[in-house]
Design a protein around this motif. Structure first.
Motif, PDB file in Angstrom:
ATOM      1  N   SER A  14      41.919 -37.573 -63.161  1.00 12.94           N
ATOM      2  CA  SER A  14      40.630 -38.203 -63.464  1.00 12.94           C
ATOM      3  C   SER A  14      40.132 -37.772 -64.826  1.00 12.94           C
ATOM      4  O   SER A  14      39.642 -38.582 -65.620  1.00 12.94           O
ATOM      5  CB  SER A  14      39.618 -37.835 -62.376  1.00 12.94           C
ATOM      6  N   ARG A 226      33.081 -41.650 -60.194  1.00 12.22           N
ATOM      7  CA  ARG A 226      34.159 -40.776 -60.646  1.00 12.22           C
ATOM      8  C   ARG A 226      34.164 -40.627 -62.174  1.00 12.22           C
ATOM      9  O   ARG A 226      34.489 -39.561 -62.703  1.00 12.22           O
ATOM     10  CB  ARG A 226      35.500 -41.293 -60.136  1.00 12.22           C
ATOM     11  N   HIS A 229      31.584 -38.031 -62.987  1.00  9.64           N
ATOM     12  CA  HIS A 229      32.082 -36.685 -62.699  1.00  9.64           C
ATOM     13  C   HIS A 229      33.063 -36.230 -63.774  1.00  9.64           C
ATOM     14  O   HIS A 229      32.998 -35.077 -64.245  1.00  9.64           O
ATOM     15  CB  HIS A 229      32.751 -36.674 -61.317  1.00  9.64           C
ATOM     16  N   GLU A 336      29.504 -34.778 -56.177  1.00 11.10           N
ATOM     17  CA  GLU A 336      30.805 -34.568 -55.529  1.00 11.10           C
ATOM     18  C   GLU A 336      30.778 -34.971 -54.060  1.00 11.10           C
ATOM     19  O   GLU A 336      31.729 -35.596 -53.563  1.00 11.10           O
ATOM     20  CB  GLU A 336      31.232 -33.110 -55.711  1.00 11.10           C
ATOM     21  N   ILE A 339      30.818 -38.809 -54.007  1.00 14.08           N
ATOM     22  CA  ILE A 339      32.156 -39.365 -54.251  1.00 14.08           C
ATOM     23  C   ILE A 339      33.013 -39.229 -52.998  1.00 14.08           C
ATOM     24  O   ILE A 339      33.771 -40.152 -52.640  1.00 14.08           O
ATOM     25  CB  ILE A 339      32.824 -38.679 -55.453  1.00 14.08           C
ATOM     26  N   SER A 343      34.437 -42.431 -51.172  1.00  9.81           N
ATOM     27  CA  SER A 343      35.893 -42.540 -51.012  1.00  9.81           C
ATOM     28  C   SER A 343      36.259 -42.790 -49.559  1.00  9.81           C
ATOM     29  O   SER A 343      37.166 -43.584 -49.252  1.00  9.81           O
ATOM     30  CB  SER A 343      36.571 -41.279 -51.533  1.00  9.81           C
ATOM     31  N   VAL A 351      41.350 -38.636 -51.551  1.00  9.52           N
ATOM     32  CA  VAL A 351      40.344 -38.428 -52.597  1.00  9.52           C
ATOM     33  C   VAL A 351      39.078 -37.830 -51.979  1.00  9.52           C
ATOM     34  O   VAL A 351      38.458 -36.915 -52.537  1.00  9.52           O
ATOM     35  CB  VAL A 351      40.023 -39.749 -53.321  1.00  9.52           C
ATOM     36  N   PHE A 355      37.330 -34.215 -53.133  1.00  9.87           N
ATOM     37  CA  PHE A 355      35.969 -34.040 -53.646  1.00  9.87           C
ATOM     38  C   PHE A 355      35.099 -33.248 -52.678  1.00  9.87           C
ATOM     39  O   PHE A 355      34.186 -32.523 -53.112  1.00  9.87           O
ATOM     40  CB  PHE A 355      35.352 -35.393 -54.001  1.00  9.87           C
TER      41      PHE A 355
END
Length: 538
Positions: A14, A226, A229, A336, A339, A343, A351, A355
């Motif tokens: 990422s 994402r 982040h 986080e 996400i 996800s 994923v 996170f």
């Protein structure tokens, strides 16, 4: 094992993707770069009372032609800089003050303001500093003629209270567009704000929209979450313990936390001579470092505060980049976890697990390094000294609001806040009275909401209600007396507009409007619609 090997593979991918994508974007240059040295001459001459005015002006010629014409004009008889600026720039002017209908309630006044504060700038003059946005947005008001990042979350609370969900969606879409366009959300939609962001509230905006749209909102914005982040974590790979890079700090114990930063180390475009003057007060520091710390302080949203100062009365002692802030890291914990949730909603389970682990590690680091066990509250960490900074500030409530704290930590924080920060008109920002606007005696609407909502999450309902009711009454008192809401308030009992800082008190005002409506909804008796603070009981 080298430090980079400890980072999850998905995070490394990422970060590499975000770095590559950012490198492909050519960002528009700010006025202090485009119009040099004309820009500097105008600002040094103080042709405009507010230095932001010229930063927002639009030249009538492209930069090269403008500078060439300026060079020729200076050789002509009768040349003056004010006359040249007046002829060659379109300068923004303040809108007429909004006058509410007589007898209008606080709620009705705010709801009537939404159209007044709404802007549409899907096309802009490329010679100016304003950046386009595809959809309409709400500005704060006054000198703040553009959208601001963290301000907007609190504005969205009010739009949601007013049932304006399409406007909520439009503004979240605008921030998602900026993440796609620039790789981050800038401080505001001006070219001179592109080198920094603001406190990362995008995940909270998505949360708010998901209250109306459900998991579709999480799935829709997963890519942009994402990207946000990756922007904040850029530089983490390969970072040794005790080292920092951009917005990332690897602590001595190996944990990764974040700080505020700015990609530039020159005076702020919108406060050029102010920053030159501040740097001149500290001849023992490199001016570039002072400028970087001032800019990082602006990224924090707390511009400026004793939070960032070695000596509370001296702005030149600012060391923002040497501080790990508790509010920033709590917000990144929320990002986080969001996400991870998004996800899962998208069916990306690996994923989501990655996170969730990152969030848990951050939570552990916050509670290990940003909790002051002796004093009983959360505090920013001084990187140079390796210890928590000693003063209690309203930022200590972010771990409650974003559910990082344990019940014991929440209770002890509440006790400290009650003893030191609560005043007759609401919650103080800090206990220091320095003349900076993010210090006593000022109280700011966003921090009142963080306190009320955060304390309620840990069953500290009496204190939450006390803060919320007192602040609402402060807002109501100023509205009844002056017919307006303002950017910040004095909460020490005098119930007036706040002061201090680099510019006069601004009217409007986006986040005060939003928080006032949210508090009217939150504190009103169930089943009742409160129109004014007087409708809310103790």
């Amino acid at each position: 094992m080298p430090p980079c090997a400890r980072l999850p593979g998905l995070l490394i991918a990422s970060l590499l993707f975000a770095t590559t994508a950012a490198a492909e974007v050519t960002l528009p240059a700010p006025p202090d770069q485009q119009w040099q040295p004309l820009f500097q001459q105008v600002q040094r001459a103080h042709l405009f009372k507010d230095q932001k005015t010229f930063a927002d002006a639009v030249p009538k010629l492209d930069a090269d032609a403008l500078l060439a014409e300026w060079g020729q004009a200076q050789a002509q008889p009768g040349y003056t800089l004010p006359a040249f600026a007046a002829t060659h720039f379109t300068v923004p002017t303040e809108s007429a003050a909004y006058v509410p209908p007589a007898g209008e309630t606080l709620r009705a006044h705010i709801e009537g303001l939404w159209p007044v504060l709404t802007r549409t700038t899907d096309t802009v003059d490329p010679r100016g500093s304003l950046l386009p946005l595809p959809k309409p947005y709400v500005v704060p008001g006054g000198r703040f003629r553009e959208v601001y990042y963290w301000d907007s979350y609190f504005t969205l609370l009010g739009l949601a209270s007013s049932g304006r969900w399409q406007q909520v969606r439009d503004m979240v879409d605008n921030f998602a567009w900026q993440l796609d366009q620039y790789g981050h959300i800038p401080n505001g939609n001006r070219s001179y704000y592109l080198s920094r962001s603001q406190p990362p509230f995008f995940s909270l905006m998505v949360d708010l929209l998901a209250m109306h749209e459900g998991d579709d909102a999480y799935r829709r914005y997963l890519t942009q979450l994402r990207t946000e982040h990756a922007f904040w974590m850029r530089g983490a790979e390969g970072l040794a313990p005790g080292a920092a890079s951009e917005r990332v700090v690897r602590m001595n114990d190996g944990s990764v936390l974040n700080r505020y930063w700015d990609a530039r180390a020159v005076p702020r475009t919108e406060s050029w001579t102010d920053d030159l003057a501040t740097a001149a007060t500290v001849p023992d520091r490199a001016p570039s470092q002072v400028y970087r710390d001032l800019r990082a302080g602006a990224e924090s949203g707390w511009d400026f505060s004793s939070r960032w100062l070695v000596h509370p009365a001296e702005l030149g002692s600012i060391h923002t980049t040497e501080i790990v802030p508790v509010d920033l890291n709590s917000l990144l914990f929320h990002l986080e976890t969001t996400i991870a949730r998004a996800s899962r909603a998208a069916g990306e389970r690996s994923v989501a697990r990655d996170f969730a682990r990152q969030a848990e590690r951050r939570k552990q680091a916050i509670n290990a390094l940003l909790w002051d066990e002796r004093q009983g509250w959360y505090a920013d960490r001084d990187l140079e000294r390796g210890t928590p900074r000693p003063a209690l500030t309203a930022a200590a409530l972010f771990p409650l609001w974003l559910q990082v704290a344990s019940p014991v930590q929440a209770r002890r924080t509440a006790e400290a806040v009650q003893a030191q920060l609560v005043r007759a008109g609401g919650l103080l920002t800090t206990t220091e009275n320095t003349g900076q606007q993010w210090d006593a005696p000022n109280g700011w609407a966003p921090l009142q909401w963080v306190a009320v909502d955060g304390l309620q999450r840990y069953q500290q309902d009496a204190l939450a209600r006390q803060i919320g009711v007192r602040f609402l009454r402060t807002v109501q008192t100023v509205y009844d007396r002056e017919g307006k809401l303002v950017e910040k308030y004095v909460v020490d009992g005098s119930a007036g507009g706040g002061g201090g800082g680099e510019y006069p008190l601004q009217d409007g005002f986006g986040w005060s409007n939003g928080v006032a409506l949210a508090l009217l909804d939150r504190l009103c008796d169930e089943g009742k619609r409160c129109e004014s603070a007087g409708d809310v009981g103790e």
